[in-house]
Design an enzyme around this catalytic site. Structure first.
Site, short mmCIF file in Angstrom:
data_model
loop_
_atom_site.label_atom_id
_atom_site.label_comp_id
_atom_site.label_asym_id
_atom_site.label_seq_id
_atom_site.Cartn_x
_atom_site.Cartn_y
_atom_site.Cartn_z
N GLU A 1 -4.14 -4.13 9.57
CA GLU A 1 -4.71 -5.12 8.65
C GLU A 1 -6.15 -5.52 8.95
O GLU A 1 -6.93 -5.75 8.03
CB GLU A 1 -3.81 -6.35 8.60
N HIS B 1 -6.04 0.75 2.79
CA HIS B 1 -4.87 1.11 3.59
C HIS B 1 -4.59 2.62 3.58
O HIS B 1 -3.88 3.12 4.44
CB HIS B 1 -3.63 0.37 3.09
N GLU C 1 0.79 -1.22 0.00
CA GLU C 1 0.00 0.00 0.00
C GLU C 1 0.82 1.28 0.00
O GLU C 1 0.46 2.27 0.65
CB GLU C 1 -0.93 0.00 1.21
N HIS D 1 -8.36 -3.59 -1.12
CA HIS D 1 -7.63 -3.74 0.14
C HIS D 1 -6.51 -2.70 0.24
O HIS D 1 -6.40 -2.00 1.26
CB HIS D 1 -7.04 -5.15 0.22
N GLU D 2 -5.71 -2.57 -0.82
CA GLU D 2 -4.60 -1.61 -0.77
C GLU D 2 -5.11 -0.18 -0.71
O GLU D 2 -4.52 0.67 -0.05
CB GLU D 2 -3.66 -1.81 -1.96
N TYR E 1 -5.09 -10.17 10.09
CA TYR E 1 -6.03 -9.83 9.02
C TYR E 1 -7.45 -10.28 9.34
O TYR E 1 -8.39 -9.47 9.35
CB TYR E 1 -5.58 -10.49 7.72
N ASP F 1 7.65 -10.01 10.58
CA ASP F 1 6.93 -10.80 9.59
C ASP F 1 6.22 -11.99 10.21
O ASP F 1 5.24 -12.50 9.66
CB ASP F 1 7.89 -11.31 8.51
#
Length: 627
Positions: A334, A315, A287, A311-312, A399, A391
């Site tokens: 998220e 953001h 994003e 979705h992006e 999410y 990560d």
């Protein structure tokens, strides 16, 4: 007629309420402690970055200077993050100054400590990247769509921007930036900033990002690509052979922006463009403000996978406008974005499609919960990632559990009240950061207590698993899909006329729900009827290949197709799903043989994940090739 003072005030009020969110600089800076950055922003922090860099494809090095405007709270040092960078010299207000690099940490890199005066306003760092820089992926011409020119892209999330720029690499430190970038003639450069629409004749490009953003959103791509507008504020970049196809696929982008603004307020970033990168890009999308980076795997030819673009875009509010203060609060980025994505999709394509997406999200969550059953603390929304790579928290919990929480809240308080609350939340916290605790307090004050509603946030945030009090999502179309699958399993027959109008989501749901008892003959029958092995839809390919591995199906040259897929696609979610299936079905040796071939095509983000998954230890020359 000259307006009165009262009228002037009214006009200004209307302009402010209807315009973009303001960038308001706080009078007091109080940063929370975090474990993924060496920066000490309560002592001194960056407010603006100016980059002057050159991109060299022959040496695969970026070199130049980074100049920073800083604010100093009576400190004699400012600390930045650096990893695998060659720091050549540092000046403070134009005069050479002392600097030191701390001990190396595998995840965090090194602390770059610069000596400053209490009145220092600016520092400049001369540096270059190295062969170990993880954010950069240098691609040869044959690894691109057109196969005519090399390509470079960066991926900064979560803590990789420090590997190509010395920076205070914490999501809670926001800065504006500008850049002068020199690239080989004939190539174009774009950034998460104001961008060119045509190639420069001299290979020089100039960028400006006037809104403050966290370091992980600074992004650069260099290659031979072109721009095609969709509307005045939306458009796409892609390699020439893909441009028309990408433009057609994403033609609803401006409608998406309008739908998002109708929900939660004015888009704050002026332009919303998308660049489709080569297939080694490790995520579905990233994003980056003004310029989303996207994988070519979403180009299905029928707009069926464009929820990723929604979705992006979402953001732009949740994540870019209001950002998680630390990576332990990742769900705030998220979970909100998945919720917002579903609302955009509902507004444009109807509730049924949004609910299908939501049910797939719910299935993803169930699978993640099952995979984490031996580490239940990892299923909490509020994470503890100290000593870990951030990560590790970028999974379905943030999410999909985050989304389920917000959908449950919406159903508990009512959509109108929840929408008003979210619109207020984004407006009041624009261009700032948020912790889970701060959000909980804000929620209680501005929604729950305000409307006298009881809701147990603690069991969602700080407890493992999913509470019993949760939204129940239904889909008539998915009910029909299940019925079709059950009839096939019972009778061995399937009426193909029923499936002619199925969307990608219906096909994915159909395939993902194959029972463990599914036989090879049944797999063969379905493959003959629908040719799943040779599908042109990457999402359908992924779930079918996973099921082929789960059910020991080898027909229709599926093994060769799986290998070709893994060596040509670098999207981490897809790659990890299939390699997990190899491992789960006792085919680790086969997986490793394919991985040795495919690994050089992967970005470090994907390669690191699969190394850990398969227990793969690359030889030094392989690491060199990956870099």
């Amino acid at each position: 007629m000259k307006p009165s003072n009262a009228l002037l005030y009214f006009i200004l009020l209307i302009m402010t309420s209807c315009g973009q969110p303001k960038v308001v600089e706080p009078e007091v800076y109080t940063y929370v402690e975090e474990s993924h950055s060496y920066a000490k922003p309560n002592n001194a922090f960056i407010t603006h970055l100016k980059l002057d860099i050159s991109v060299n494809f022959e040496t695969e090095i970026i070199s130049g200077t980074a100049t920073y405007d800083i604010k100093n709270n009576n400190s004699t040092q400012i600390v930045l993050d650096s990893k695998h960078l060659d720091i050549e010299s540092v000046t403070a207000d134009g005069k050479e100054t002392e600097f030191s690099l701390g001990a190396k940490d595998k995840q965090l890199g090194q602390a770059l400590t610069v000596t400053i005066g209490k009145n220092t306003k600016q520092i400049e760092i001369v540096y270059k990247t190295t062969k170990d820089t993880e954010a950069l992926q240098w691609l040869k011409a044959q690894q691109t769509a057109d196969k005519t020119h090399p390509f470079l892209f960066t991926q900064g999330q979560a803590i990789l921007t420090r590997t190509w720029i010395p920076i205070q690499d914490s999501p809670q430190i926001r800065l504006t930036y500008e850049a002068n970038v020199k690239v080989p003639k004939g190539l174009m450069a774009v950034m998460s900033a104001e961008n060119p629409k045509e190639k420069s004749q001299d290979g020089l490009y100039h960028f400006k990002m006037k809104q403050p953003i966290p370091a992980y959103l600074i992004a650069l791509a260099v290659g031979s690509f072109e721009y095609k507008a969709i509307s005045e504020r939306t458009g796409v970049y892609a390699e020439k052979t893909m441009l028309t196809k990408v433009h057609d696929e994403f033609s609803d982008m401006d409608k998406m922006v309008a739908a998002a603004e109708a929900l939660y307020g004015k888009y704050a970033w002026d332009q919303f463009d998308v660049i489709v990168l080569p297939p080694s890009f490790p995520f579905g999308g990233m994003e980056n403000p003004r310029l989303t980076f996207a994988t070519p795997t979403v180009i299905a030819g029928d707009k069926s996978l464009t929820s990723l673009i929604a979705h992006e875009l979402a953001h732009s509010w949740s994540g870019n406008l209001v950002t998680n203060a630390t990576w332990n609060d990742f769900w705030l980025n998220e979970g909100f974005t998945v919720y917002f994505e579903m609302r955009i999709m509902e507004a444009l394509y109807g509730k049924e499609r949004a609910d299908m997406l939501a049910l797939i999200s719910r299935q993803d969550l169930d699978e993640e919960l099952e995979s984490l059953k031996d580490t239940p603390n990892a299923t909490k929304l509020k994470l503890d990632l100290k000593g870990k790579n951030p990560d590790d928290g970028m999974n379905s919990i943030a999410y999909d559990k985050g989304y389920l929480l917000l959908r449950t809240l919406e159903e508990t308080v009512g959509r109108d009240k929840f929408d008003a609350f979210l619109k207020q939340y984004f407006k009041e916290h624009a261009f700032s950061t948020m912790t889970t605790e701060k959000f909980g307090t804000y929620l209680n004050t501005n929604l729950l207590e305000k409307h006298q509603i009881t809701f147990n946030m603690d069991e969602w945030i700080n407890q493992p698993g999913v509470p019993e009090n949760q939204a129940v999502i239904n889909s008539d179309k998915f009910t029909n899909v299940k019925r079709t699958l059950e009839e096939f399993l019972t009778t061995g027959k399937i009426d193909t006329s029923i499936t002619t109008e199925w969307t990608s989501q219906e096909w994915v749901y159909f395939i993902r729900n194959f029972p463990k008892t599914m036989t090879v003959d049944q797999m063969k029958h379905l493959d003959s009827a629908f040719n799943f092995t040779n599908s042109s839809n990457s999402y359908i390919q992924m779930v079918w290949y996973e099921q082929a591995l789960n059910h020991d199906y080898h027909g229709n040259n599926v093994d060769q197709k799986i290998e070709a897929f893994l060596t040509s696609v670098g999207r981490r979610w897809y790659v990890e799903t299939i390699f997990k299936a190899f491992k789960r079905n006792n085919r680790l040796e086969d997986a490793l043989k394919i991985y040795e071939k495919s690994r050089p095509n992967y970005h470090s983000v994907t390669a690191t994940t699969i190394d850990d998954l398969l227990g793969y230890e690359p030889e030094p020359e392989e690491e060199e090739l990956l870099k």
